[in-house]
Design an enzyme around this catalytic site. Structure first.
Site, mmCIF file in Angstrom:
data_model
loop_
_atom_site.group_PDB
_atom_site.id
_atom_site.type_symbol
_atom_site.label_atom_id
_atom_site.label_comp_id
_atom_site.label_asym_id
_atom_site.label_seq_id
_atom_site.Cartn_x
_atom_site.Cartn_y
_atom_site.Cartn_z
ATOM 1 N N ASN A 1 8.200 9.981 9.182
ATOM 2 C CA ASN A 1 9.147 8.925 8.884
ATOM 3 C C ASN A 1 10.504 9.402 8.485
ATOM 4 O O ASN A 1 10.370 10.068 7.271
ATOM 5 C CB ASN A 1 8.631 8.162 7.583
ATOM 6 C CG ASN A 1 9.223 7.018 7.176
ATOM 7 O OD1 ASN A 1 10.309 6.950 7.482
ATOM 8 N ND2 ASN A 1 8.849 6.236 6.168
ATOM 9 N N CYS B 1 15.379 2.476 4.640
ATOM 10 C CA CYS B 1 15.028 2.666 5.929
ATOM 11 C C CYS B 1 15.661 1.487 6.802
ATOM 12 O O CYS B 1 16.099 1.577 8.034
ATOM 13 C CB CYS B 1 13.527 2.457 6.150
ATOM 14 S SG CYS B 1 12.592 3.509 5.158
ATOM 15 N N HIS C 1 11.309 0.528 13.059
ATOM 16 C CA HIS C 1 11.358 1.677 12.160
ATOM 17 C C HIS C 1 10.004 2.595 12.269
ATOM 18 O O HIS C 1 8.829 1.926 12.331
ATOM 19 C CB HIS C 1 11.598 1.076 10.666
ATOM 20 C CG HIS C 1 11.290 2.245 9.497
ATOM 21 N ND1 HIS C 1 11.889 3.454 9.700
ATOM 22 C CD2 HIS C 1 10.749 2.202 8.480
ATOM 23 C CE1 HIS C 1 11.643 4.283 8.756
ATOM 24 N NE2 HIS C 1 10.796 3.375 7.966
HETATM 25 O O1 UT7 Z 1 9.638 3.816 5.208
HETATM 26 C C1 UT7 Z 1 9.634 2.654 4.156
HETATM 27 C C2 UT7 Z 1 8.362 2.256 4.208
HETATM 28 N N1 UT7 Z 1 7.243 3.002 4.208
HETATM 29 C C3 UT7 Z 1 6.008 2.506 4.627
HETATM 30 O O2 UT7 Z 1 6.213 1.563 5.357
HETATM 31 C C4 UT7 Z 1 4.880 3.248 4.433
HETATM 32 C C5 UT7 Z 1 3.720 2.437 4.133
HETATM 33 N N2 UT7 Z 1 2.541 2.969 3.792
HETATM 34 C C6 UT7 Z 1 1.524 3.726 4.515
HETATM 35 O O3 UT7 Z 1 2.099 4.168 5.695
HETATM 36 C C7 UT7 Z 1 0.380 3.999 4.110
HETATM 37 O O4 UT7 Z 1 -0.204 3.058 3.140
HETATM 38 C C8 UT7 Z 1 -0.296 5.527 3.955
HETATM 39 C C9 UT7 Z 1 0.045 6.141 5.225
HETATM 40 C C10 UT7 Z 1 0.878 5.926 2.867
HETATM 41 C C11 UT7 Z 1 -1.593 5.660 3.319
HETATM 42 O O5 UT7 Z 1 -2.317 4.993 4.077
HETATM 43 P P1 UT7 Z 1 -3.502 3.687 3.406
HETATM 44 O O6 UT7 Z 1 -4.496 3.411 4.342
HETATM 45 O O7 UT7 Z 1 -2.858 2.677 2.831
HETATM 46 O O8 UT7 Z 1 -4.350 4.635 2.491
HETATM 47 P P2 UT7 Z 1 -4.458 4.531 0.783
HETATM 48 O O9 UT7 Z 1 -2.914 4.847 0.070
HETATM 49 O O10 UT7 Z 1 -5.017 3.300 0.522
HETATM 50 O O11 UT7 Z 1 -5.424 5.788 0.433
HETATM 51 C C12 UT7 Z 1 -6.751 5.802 0.851
HETATM 52 C C13 UT7 Z 1 -7.224 7.171 0.459
HETATM 53 C C14 UT7 Z 1 -7.170 7.288 -1.130
HETATM 54 O O12 UT7 Z 1 -8.299 7.906 -1.607
HETATM 55 P P3 UT7 Z 1 -9.715 7.119 -2.124
HETATM 56 O O13 UT7 Z 1 -8.744 6.510 -3.380
HETATM 57 O O14 UT7 Z 1 -9.722 5.843 -1.406
HETATM 58 O O15 UT7 Z 1 -10.842 7.839 -2.656
HETATM 59 C C15 UT7 Z 1 -6.076 8.395 -1.223
HETATM 60 O O16 UT7 Z 1 -6.576 9.277 -2.238
HETATM 61 O O17 UT7 Z 1 -6.837 8.260 0.994
HETATM 62 C C16 UT7 Z 1 -6.532 9.150 0.062
HETATM 63 N N3 UT7 Z 1 -5.349 10.087 0.617
HETATM 64 C C17 UT7 Z 1 -5.371 10.939 1.165
HETATM 65 N N4 UT7 Z 1 -6.343 11.721 1.554
HETATM 66 C C18 UT7 Z 1 -6.243 12.744 2.737
HETATM 67 C C19 UT7 Z 1 -3.921 9.669 0.194
HETATM 68 N N5 UT7 Z 1 -3.072 10.378 0.856
HETATM 69 C C20 UT7 Z 1 -4.095 11.568 1.582
HETATM 70 C C21 UT7 Z 1 -3.793 12.656 2.430
HETATM 71 N N6 UT7 Z 1 -4.794 13.224 2.973
HETATM 72 N N7 UT7 Z 1 -2.769 13.116 2.545
#
Ligand code: UT7
Length: 331
Positions: A288, A118, A258
């Site tokens: 993104n 990115c 970004h």
């Molecule tokens: O461009 C290059 C760089 N990329 C980035 O910078 C992306 C960085 N990461 C992020 O933006 C975030 O980490 C995400 C948006 C990908 C995820 O957000 P998060 O607050 O870090 O959530 P998480 O991965 O810790 O997941 C929390 C919960 C999980 O459930 P449990 O284990 O707590 O029960 C996931 O399974 O949310 C669940 N989950 C979803 N639920 C509904 C993950 N994806 C989804 C979804 N819908 N699409």
């Protein structure tokens, strides 16, 4: 280093392209176990643009590139280097840049790809600065183009809700006045490469039935790990580049971060102590788009008439590699 007035490069034209098809959070609710509410609160994304089945990274780049050249008041024949930043090349080789060169009919202009996740557009600006100031090129067409929908596992809710496709381009030339690139800062850490990776298809895991069965041809990301590094590094890079430029945080007119997650964007704005209205965001409508987010942001701000002459802008990115960089720019 801060560059001297006589040794600066500037953007003389911009253009962008996003595919016609829009995929909304409501559409995604029918595809995977997710909700508009989860996607909006966790990422800030409402919808994204997705390429047609036969539309490629190079196709988008050609359209964005033509628009930027036209915006600069030039023709393709005036371009003497095509630099394409992408992580989703049409083919491993030849480079996407050479497909773009063919599409633009830019006969014999040298062309190559730059892979920095990115952060690619900012790495591309820094590379272009060296080439323009050394005289190796006089007019660079720098394009950030990404077709993430074609390396996304549409059954994986952790990743498929986040990405979109798009391209944007800038024509870069030597500046004759005080406008242009004031300073830059760029870094990488290859130790963390596995956290955001397309594992298959290269020579590490050559394409086979096994790699396809294991889904190695899809993007993989440890989202929350990447998140923490992105927040830390984007703030740090922006501050380092500002220091080099000798510009105070309060004098920034726009931060163009970004667009990976609204919470990362807001955290970077807070680190720079900027009011919300100075922190650019369009993630709600595109998701993104990796390397395309910064040049699209720049183009949109320009088209909205918000970039007044003399405005000080900070562009900052973080991505696969890991890579991170910031550029301070006087409009
Ligand atoms: O461009 C290059 C760089 N990329 C980035 O910078 C992306 C960085 N990461 C992020 O933006 C975030 O980490 C995400 C948006 C990908 C995820 O957000 P998060 O607050 O870090 O959530 P998480 O991965 O810790 O997941 C929390 C919960 C999980 O459930 P449990 O284990 O707590 O029960 C996931 O399974 O949310 C669940 N989950 C979803 N639920 C509904 C993950 N994806 C989804 C979804 N819908 N699409």
């Amino acid at each position: 280093m801060k560059t001297k007035k006589s040794a600066r490069i500037k953007i003389t034209g911009t253009g962008m392209y996003v595919p016609e098809k829009v995929l909304t959070n409501k559409d995604l609710e029918k595809m995977v176990d997710t909700s508009d509410e989860w996607i909006t609160t966790r990422s800030g994304i409402k919808e994204r643009h997705i390429t047609a089945p036969d539309e490629t990274t190079a196709d988008m780049a050609v359209i964005a590139g033509k628009r930027a050249v036209e915006d600069a008041g030039l023709t393709v024949k005036d371009i003497d280097l095509i630099l394409v930043a992408t992580s989703t090349p049409d083919t491993i080789f030849p480079s996407t840049a050479t497909w773009v060169q063919k599409g633009l009919n830019a006969d014999y202009a040298p062309a190559f790809d730059l892979s920095a996740g990115c952060t690619g557009f900012l790495y591309g600006m820094i590379v272009s600065e060296g080439l323009l100031l050394s005289g190796s090129a006089a007019r660079v067409l720098l394009i950030g183009t990404e077709c993430l929908s074609k390396i996304t596992n549409w059954k994986d809710r952790n990743t498929c809700v986040l990405f979109g496709d798009g391209a944007a381009a800038a024509v870069l030339e030597k500046s004759g006045d005080e406008s242009g690139m004031l300073s830059s800062y760029w870094k990488a850490d290859g130790n963390l490469g596995e956290l955001l990776i397309l594992p298959g298809g290269g020579v590490l895991n050559p394409a086979s039935h096994k790699t396809v069965d294991e889904g190695l041809h899809y993007l993989r990301m440890k989202g929350n790990e990447v998140f923490k590094h992105a927040v830390k590094r984007m703030g740090e890079a922006a501050l380092m580049a500002l220091k080099k430029a000798g510009i105070k945080r309060e004098d920034i007119d726009y931060l163009i971060p970004h667009q990976a997650n609204i919470r990362i964007i807001q955290a970077t704005g807070r680190r720079l102590k900027l009011p919300e209205e100075k922190v650019f965001s369009n993630i709600h409508k595109y998701g993104n788009m990796s390397v395309a987010t910064i040049p699209i942001g720049l183009h949109e701000l320009k088209e909205e008439g918000k970039l007044k002459k003399g405005a000080d802008i900070v562009m900052v990115a973080f991505g696969a590699g890991f890579t991170w960089a910031a550029v301070v720019y006087k409009w």
